[in-house]
Scaffold this motif. Structure first.
Motif, PDB file in Angstrom:
ATOM      1  N   MET A  59      65.444  63.876  66.586  1.00  0.00           N
ATOM      2  CA  MET A  59      65.075  64.179  65.168  1.00  0.00           C
ATOM      3  C   MET A  59      66.081  63.776  64.139  1.00  0.00           C
ATOM      4  SD  MET A  59      64.802  68.334  66.070  1.00  0.00           S
ATOM      5  CE  MET A  59      64.722  68.774  64.178  1.00  0.00           C
ATOM      6  N   VAL A  60      67.412  63.504  64.546  1.00  0.00           N
ATOM      7  CA  VAL A  60      68.180  62.730  63.653  1.00  0.00           C
ATOM      8  C   VAL A  60      67.862  61.186  63.615  1.00  0.00           C
ATOM      9  CG1 VAL A  60      70.690  61.833  63.460  1.00  0.00           C
ATOM     10  CG2 VAL A  60      70.030  64.382  63.965  1.00  0.00           C
ATOM     11  N   VAL A  61      67.825  60.486  64.686  1.00  0.00           N
ATOM     12  CA  VAL A  61      67.407  59.193  64.657  1.00  0.00           C
ATOM     13  C   VAL A  61      66.072  58.923  64.145  1.00  0.00           C
ATOM     14  CG1 VAL A  61      66.902  57.147  66.195  1.00  0.00           C
ATOM     15  CG2 VAL A  61      68.783  58.634  66.688  1.00  0.00           C
ATOM     16  N   ARG A  62      65.124  59.573  64.289  1.00  0.00           N
ATOM     17  CA  ARG A  62      63.681  59.290  63.639  1.00  0.00           C
ATOM     18  C   ARG A  62      63.741  59.600  62.267  1.00  0.00           C
ATOM     19  NH1 ARG A  62      59.796  57.934  66.916  1.00  0.00           N
ATOM     20  NH2 ARG A  62      59.812  57.827  69.020  1.00  0.00           N
ATOM     21  N   VAL A  63      64.209  60.826  61.947  1.00  0.00           N
ATOM     22  CA  VAL A  63      64.191  61.152  60.263  1.00  0.00           C
ATOM     23  C   VAL A  63      65.299  60.328  59.773  1.00  0.00           C
ATOM     24  CG1 VAL A  63      64.637  62.991  58.639  1.00  0.00           C
ATOM     25  CG2 VAL A  63      63.581  63.612  60.924  1.00  0.00           C
ATOM     26  N   VAL A 166      58.831  50.488  68.522  1.00  0.00           N
ATOM     27  CA  VAL A 166      59.592  51.216  67.312  1.00  0.00           C
ATOM     28  C   VAL A 166      60.816  50.268  66.981  1.00  0.00           C
ATOM     29  CG1 VAL A 166      61.215  52.956  66.945  1.00  0.00           C
ATOM     30  CG2 VAL A 166      59.466  53.319  68.416  1.00  0.00           C
ATOM     31  N   THR A 167      61.415  49.545  67.643  1.00  0.00           N
ATOM     32  CA  THR A 167      62.214  48.641  67.152  1.00  0.00           C
ATOM     33  C   THR A 167      61.805  47.391  66.337  1.00  0.00           C
ATOM     34  OG1 THR A 167      63.703  48.886  69.141  1.00  0.00           O
ATOM     35  CG2 THR A 167      64.116  46.860  67.972  1.00  0.00           C
ATOM     36  N   LEU A 168      60.499  46.688  66.739  1.00  0.00           N
ATOM     37  CA  LEU A 168      59.862  45.935  65.993  1.00  0.00           C
ATOM     38  C   LEU A 168      59.510  46.379  64.684  1.00  0.00           C
ATOM     39  CD1 LEU A 168      58.800  43.003  65.485  1.00  0.00           C
ATOM     40  CD2 LEU A 168      56.706  43.988  66.717  1.00  0.00           C
ATOM     41  N   ILE A 169      58.974  47.493  64.503  1.00  0.00           N
ATOM     42  CA  ILE A 169      58.517  48.303  63.283  1.00  0.00           C
ATOM     43  C   ILE A 169      59.702  48.574  62.409  1.00  0.00           C
ATOM     44  CG2 ILE A 169      57.509  50.558  62.405  1.00  0.00           C
ATOM     45  CD1 ILE A 169      55.572  50.230  64.956  1.00  0.00           C
ATOM     46  N   PHE A 170      60.551  48.980  62.864  1.00  0.00           N
ATOM     47  CA  PHE A 170      61.936  49.256  62.277  1.00  0.00           C
ATOM     48  C   PHE A 170      62.508  47.968  61.619  1.00  0.00           C
ATOM     49  CE2 PHE A 170      66.717  49.481  61.944  1.00  0.00           C
ATOM     50  CZ  PHE A 170      66.794  50.614  61.245  1.00  0.00           C
ATOM     51  N   LEU A 213      54.445  53.512  54.081  1.00  0.00           N
ATOM     52  CA  LEU A 213      52.960  54.230  54.743  1.00  0.00           C
ATOM     53  C   LEU A 213      52.738  53.200  55.812  1.00  0.00           C
ATOM     54  CD1 LEU A 213      51.037  54.679  51.394  1.00  0.00           C
ATOM     55  CD2 LEU A 213      51.966  56.333  53.005  1.00  0.00           C
ATOM     56  N   VAL A 214      53.049  51.884  55.735  1.00  0.00           N
ATOM     57  CA  VAL A 214      52.420  50.740  56.782  1.00  0.00           C
ATOM     58  C   VAL A 214      53.370  51.547  57.967  1.00  0.00           C
ATOM     59  CG1 VAL A 214      52.262  48.532  57.748  1.00  0.00           C
ATOM     60  CG2 VAL A 214      51.581  49.171  55.519  1.00  0.00           C
ATOM     61  N   GLY A 218      52.315  52.637  61.898  1.00  0.00           N
ATOM     62  CA  GLY A 218      52.613  51.970  63.032  1.00  0.00           C
ATOM     63  C   GLY A 218      53.295  53.009  63.951  1.00  0.00           C
ATOM     64  N   ASN A 219      54.288  53.719  63.467  1.00  0.00           N
ATOM     65  CA  ASN A 219      55.111  54.433  64.572  1.00  0.00           C
ATOM     66  C   ASN A 219      54.445  55.976  64.797  1.00  0.00           C
ATOM     67  OD1 ASN A 219      57.534  53.308  64.472  1.00  0.00           O
ATOM     68  ND2 ASN A 219      58.352  53.785  62.461  1.00  0.00           N
ATOM     69  N   TYR A 220      53.476  56.635  64.113  1.00  0.00           N
ATOM     70  CA  TYR A 220      52.816  57.848  64.395  1.00  0.00           C
ATOM     71  C   TYR A 220      51.513  57.870  64.839  1.00  0.00           C
ATOM     72  CZ  TYR A 220      57.709  58.867  63.058  1.00  0.00           C
ATOM     73  OH  TYR A 220      58.993  58.922  62.920  1.00  0.00           O
ATOM     74  N   TYR A 221      50.779  56.578  64.390  1.00  0.00           N
ATOM     75  CA  TYR A 221      49.236  56.762  64.663  1.00  0.00           C
ATOM     76  C   TYR A 221      48.920  55.829  65.689  1.00  0.00           C
ATOM     77  CZ  TYR A 221      48.880  59.785  60.581  1.00  0.00           C
ATOM     78  OH  TYR A 221      48.979  60.718  59.875  1.00  0.00           O
TER      79      TYR A 221
END
Length: 221
Positions: A59-63, A166-170, A213-214, A218-221
Protein backbone atom coordinates in the motif's frame (compact mmCIF):
# COMPACT_ATOMS: atom_id res chain seq x y z
CA UNK A 1 34.89 15.65 -27.08
CA UNK A 2 36.35 16.42 -23.67
CA UNK A 3 37.13 20.00 -24.71
CA UNK A 4 33.42 20.71 -25.17
CA UNK A 5 32.84 20.21 -21.45
CA UNK A 6 35.19 23.09 -20.67
CA UNK A 7 33.41 25.54 -22.96
CA UNK A 8 31.08 28.38 -22.06
CA UNK A 9 28.01 26.30 -22.82
CA UNK A 10 28.94 23.69 -20.23
CA UNK A 11 29.48 26.40 -17.63
CA UNK A 12 26.03 27.89 -18.35
CA UNK A 13 24.43 24.45 -18.18
CA UNK A 14 26.21 23.63 -14.91
CA UNK A 15 25.08 26.92 -13.40
CA UNK A 16 21.46 26.21 -14.37
CA UNK A 17 21.62 22.67 -12.96
CA UNK A 18 23.02 23.85 -9.64
CA UNK A 19 20.60 26.79 -9.39
CA UNK A 20 17.62 24.54 -10.08
CA UNK A 21 18.52 21.57 -7.88
CA UNK A 22 20.68 22.60 -4.92
CA UNK A 23 18.42 25.23 -3.25
CA UNK A 24 15.38 22.97 -3.66
CA UNK A 25 16.91 19.76 -2.31
CA UNK A 26 16.99 20.66 1.37
CA UNK A 27 13.51 22.19 1.53
CA UNK A 28 12.03 19.33 -0.43
CA UNK A 29 13.81 16.71 1.70
CA UNK A 30 12.29 18.18 4.87
CA UNK A 31 8.81 18.55 3.38
CA UNK A 32 8.95 15.10 1.79
CA UNK A 33 10.00 13.52 5.08
CA UNK A 34 7.18 15.18 7.02
CA UNK A 35 4.54 14.41 4.40
CA UNK A 36 5.80 10.85 3.92
CA UNK A 37 5.87 10.14 7.64
CA UNK A 38 2.30 11.32 8.12
CA UNK A 39 0.97 9.36 5.15
CA UNK A 40 2.94 6.22 5.93
CA UNK A 41 1.83 6.29 9.56
CA UNK A 42 -1.81 6.58 8.49
CA UNK A 43 -1.46 3.67 6.08
CA UNK A 44 0.40 1.45 8.57
CA UNK A 45 -1.98 2.11 11.47
CA UNK A 46 -4.99 1.53 9.24
CA UNK A 47 -3.54 -1.72 7.88
CA UNK A 48 -2.74 -2.99 11.38
CA UNK A 49 -6.19 -2.10 12.71
CA UNK A 50 -7.84 -4.13 9.93
CA UNK A 51 -5.42 -7.04 10.24
CA UNK A 52 -3.80 -6.30 6.88
CA UNK A 53 -0.23 -5.77 8.07
CA UNK A 54 1.15 -7.97 5.28
CA UNK A 55 -0.26 -5.55 2.72
CA UNK A 56 1.10 -2.38 4.36
CA UNK A 57 4.33 -2.38 2.33
CA UNK A 58 2.47 -2.74 -0.95
CA UNK A 59 0.00 0.00 0.00
CA UNK A 60 2.79 2.42 0.92
CA UNK A 61 4.83 1.71 -2.20
CA UNK A 62 1.90 1.87 -4.60
CA UNK A 63 0.23 4.94 -3.11
CA UNK A 64 3.25 7.00 -2.12
CA UNK A 65 6.14 5.93 -4.33
CA UNK A 66 4.39 5.00 -7.57
CA UNK A 67 1.65 7.62 -7.62
CA UNK A 68 2.29 10.61 -5.37
CA UNK A 69 6.04 11.16 -5.38
CA UNK A 70 6.54 11.85 -9.12
CA UNK A 71 3.61 14.28 -9.14
CA UNK A 72 4.60 16.14 -5.98
CA UNK A 73 8.22 16.44 -7.07
CA UNK A 74 7.16 17.71 -10.50
CA UNK A 75 4.77 20.27 -8.98
CA UNK A 76 7.46 21.41 -6.55
CA UNK A 77 9.94 21.96 -9.40
CA UNK A 78 7.25 23.69 -11.45
CA UNK A 79 6.45 26.20 -8.73
CA UNK A 80 10.00 26.56 -7.43
CA UNK A 81 12.04 26.51 -10.65
CA UNK A 82 10.53 26.18 -14.10
CA UNK A 83 7.76 28.76 -13.94
CA UNK A 84 10.36 31.35 -13.00
CA UNK A 85 12.70 30.11 -15.70
CA UNK A 86 9.93 30.39 -18.27
CA UNK A 87 9.21 33.97 -17.27
CA UNK A 88 12.93 34.78 -17.33
CA UNK A 89 13.20 33.34 -20.83
CA UNK A 90 10.21 35.38 -21.89
CA UNK A 91 11.86 38.54 -20.57
CA UNK A 92 15.05 37.72 -22.45
CA UNK A 93 13.05 37.43 -25.66
CA UNK A 94 11.28 40.73 -25.01
CA UNK A 95 14.60 42.44 -24.30
CA UNK A 96 16.07 41.25 -27.60
CA UNK A 97 18.44 38.61 -26.22
CA UNK A 98 17.19 36.06 -28.77
CA UNK A 99 18.04 38.40 -31.65
CA UNK A 100 21.46 39.13 -30.15
CA UNK A 101 22.26 35.42 -29.98
CA UNK A 102 21.15 34.95 -33.59
CA UNK A 103 23.30 37.87 -34.77
CA UNK A 104 26.27 36.30 -33.01
CA UNK A 105 25.69 33.09 -34.99
CA UNK A 106 24.16 31.15 -32.11
CA UNK A 107 20.87 29.37 -31.56
CA UNK A 108 18.61 30.85 -28.84
CA UNK A 109 17.03 27.46 -28.27
CA UNK A 110 20.37 25.84 -27.53
CA UNK A 111 22.01 28.80 -25.78
CA UNK A 112 19.15 30.07 -23.62
CA UNK A 113 16.30 27.54 -23.49
CA UNK A 114 18.00 24.14 -23.46
CA UNK A 115 20.02 24.70 -20.23
CA UNK A 116 16.84 25.72 -18.40
CA UNK A 117 14.89 22.74 -19.74
CA UNK A 118 17.65 20.32 -18.73
CA UNK A 119 17.86 21.96 -15.31
CA UNK A 120 14.14 21.38 -14.74
CA UNK A 121 14.40 17.74 -15.83
CA UNK A 122 17.47 17.17 -13.65
CA UNK A 123 15.87 18.78 -10.59
CA UNK A 124 12.70 16.70 -10.97
CA UNK A 125 14.57 13.41 -11.36
CA UNK A 126 16.82 14.24 -8.41
CA UNK A 127 13.89 15.07 -6.13
CA UNK A 128 11.98 11.94 -7.18
CA UNK A 129 15.02 9.76 -6.42
CA UNK A 130 15.58 11.48 -3.07
CA UNK A 131 11.96 11.24 -1.96
CA UNK A 132 11.69 7.58 -3.02
CA UNK A 133 14.68 6.70 -0.84
CA UNK A 134 13.25 8.66 2.07
CA UNK A 135 9.82 7.05 1.67
CA UNK A 136 11.22 3.52 1.57
CA UNK A 137 13.39 4.14 4.63
CA UNK A 138 10.47 5.68 6.55
CA UNK A 139 8.20 2.79 5.58
CA UNK A 140 10.72 0.27 6.91
CA UNK A 141 11.19 2.16 10.17
CA UNK A 142 7.44 2.50 10.71
CA UNK A 143 6.82 -1.17 10.05
CA UNK A 144 9.82 -2.84 11.71
CA UNK A 145 11.61 -0.21 13.77
CA UNK A 146 15.39 0.05 14.11
CA UNK A 147 16.20 -3.57 13.41
CA UNK A 148 18.14 -5.02 10.47
CA UNK A 149 16.52 -8.46 10.67
CA UNK A 150 13.51 -7.61 8.52
CA UNK A 151 15.56 -6.01 5.76
CA UNK A 152 15.65 -9.13 3.58
CA UNK A 153 11.89 -9.68 3.64
CA UNK A 154 11.27 -5.94 3.15
CA UNK A 155 13.50 -5.65 0.08
CA UNK A 156 11.93 -8.84 -1.32
CA UNK A 157 8.43 -7.39 -0.88
CA UNK A 158 9.43 -4.11 -2.55
CA UNK A 159 11.15 -6.00 -5.36
CA UNK A 160 8.01 -8.02 -6.03
CA UNK A 161 6.05 -4.80 -6.52
CA UNK A 162 8.60 -3.35 -8.92
CA UNK A 163 8.27 -5.98 -11.63
CA UNK A 164 9.58 -5.03 -15.11
CA UNK A 165 6.24 -3.59 -16.28
CA UNK A 166 5.68 -1.46 -13.16
CA UNK A 167 9.29 -0.28 -13.20
CA UNK A 168 9.04 0.74 -16.85
CA UNK A 169 5.77 2.61 -16.28
CA UNK A 170 7.22 4.34 -13.21
CA UNK A 171 10.31 5.42 -15.14
CA UNK A 172 8.26 6.70 -18.07
CA UNK A 173 5.86 8.50 -15.73
CA UNK A 174 8.73 10.19 -13.90
CA UNK A 175 10.35 11.22 -17.17
CA UNK A 176 6.99 12.44 -18.50
CA UNK A 177 6.42 14.58 -15.41
CA UNK A 178 9.94 15.98 -15.63
CA UNK A 179 9.56 16.87 -19.30
CA UNK A 180 6.11 18.36 -18.71
CA UNK A 181 7.18 20.82 -16.02
CA UNK A 182 10.34 21.67 -17.97
CA UNK A 183 9.05 22.07 -21.52
CA UNK A 184 5.59 23.58 -21.16
CA UNK A 185 6.61 26.74 -19.23
CA UNK A 186 9.55 27.26 -21.62
CA UNK A 187 7.37 26.88 -24.71
CA UNK A 188 5.45 30.02 -23.75
CA UNK A 189 8.58 32.10 -24.36
CA UNK A 190 8.52 31.17 -28.06
CA UNK A 191 4.87 32.05 -28.66
CA UNK A 192 4.07 35.24 -30.60
CA UNK A 193 1.78 36.53 -27.84
CA UNK A 194 3.29 36.58 -24.32
CA UNK A 195 1.64 34.12 -21.94
CA UNK A 196 1.04 34.75 -18.25
CA UNK A 197 2.21 32.64 -15.34
CA UNK A 198 -1.31 31.36 -14.55
CA UNK A 199 -1.85 30.16 -18.11
CA UNK A 200 1.47 28.31 -18.12
CA UNK A 201 0.56 26.74 -14.78
CA UNK A 202 -2.83 25.55 -16.09
CA UNK A 203 -1.26 24.11 -19.23
CA UNK A 204 1.39 22.25 -17.26
CA UNK A 205 -1.17 20.89 -14.81
CA UNK A 206 -3.25 19.58 -17.72
CA UNK A 207 -0.24 17.78 -19.19
CA UNK A 208 0.65 16.32 -15.77
CA UNK A 209 -2.92 15.07 -15.39
CA UNK A 210 -2.66 13.36 -18.77
CA UNK A 211 0.61 11.69 -17.77
CA UNK A 212 -0.97 10.49 -14.53
CA UNK A 213 -4.02 9.07 -16.32
CA UNK A 214 -1.85 7.18 -18.80
CA UNK A 215 0.26 5.73 -15.97
CA UNK A 216 -2.86 4.66 -14.05
CA UNK A 217 -4.19 2.90 -17.13
CA UNK A 218 -0.85 1.17 -17.59
CA UNK A 219 -0.62 0.03 -13.96
CA UNK A 220 -4.19 -1.00 -13.19
CA UNK A 221 -5.98 -1.86 -16.43
Amino acid sequence: MRSSYRGARWRVLAEQLVAAAVPAVWWYAVLSTLFGQVLIRIVVVTAISYGLTQYAVEMVVRVLVLELIPLTAALFVLLRVTLGNGLALQRLRDEGAFDSVRRAGGDPMRELALPRVLAGVFATLLLVALSCVLALVLAYLNLYGFTPWALASYTRAVGQIFDPAVTLIFALKTLGCALSVSLVPMAAAFEPVPQGEVRALVRTAAVLLLVELVSLIGNYY
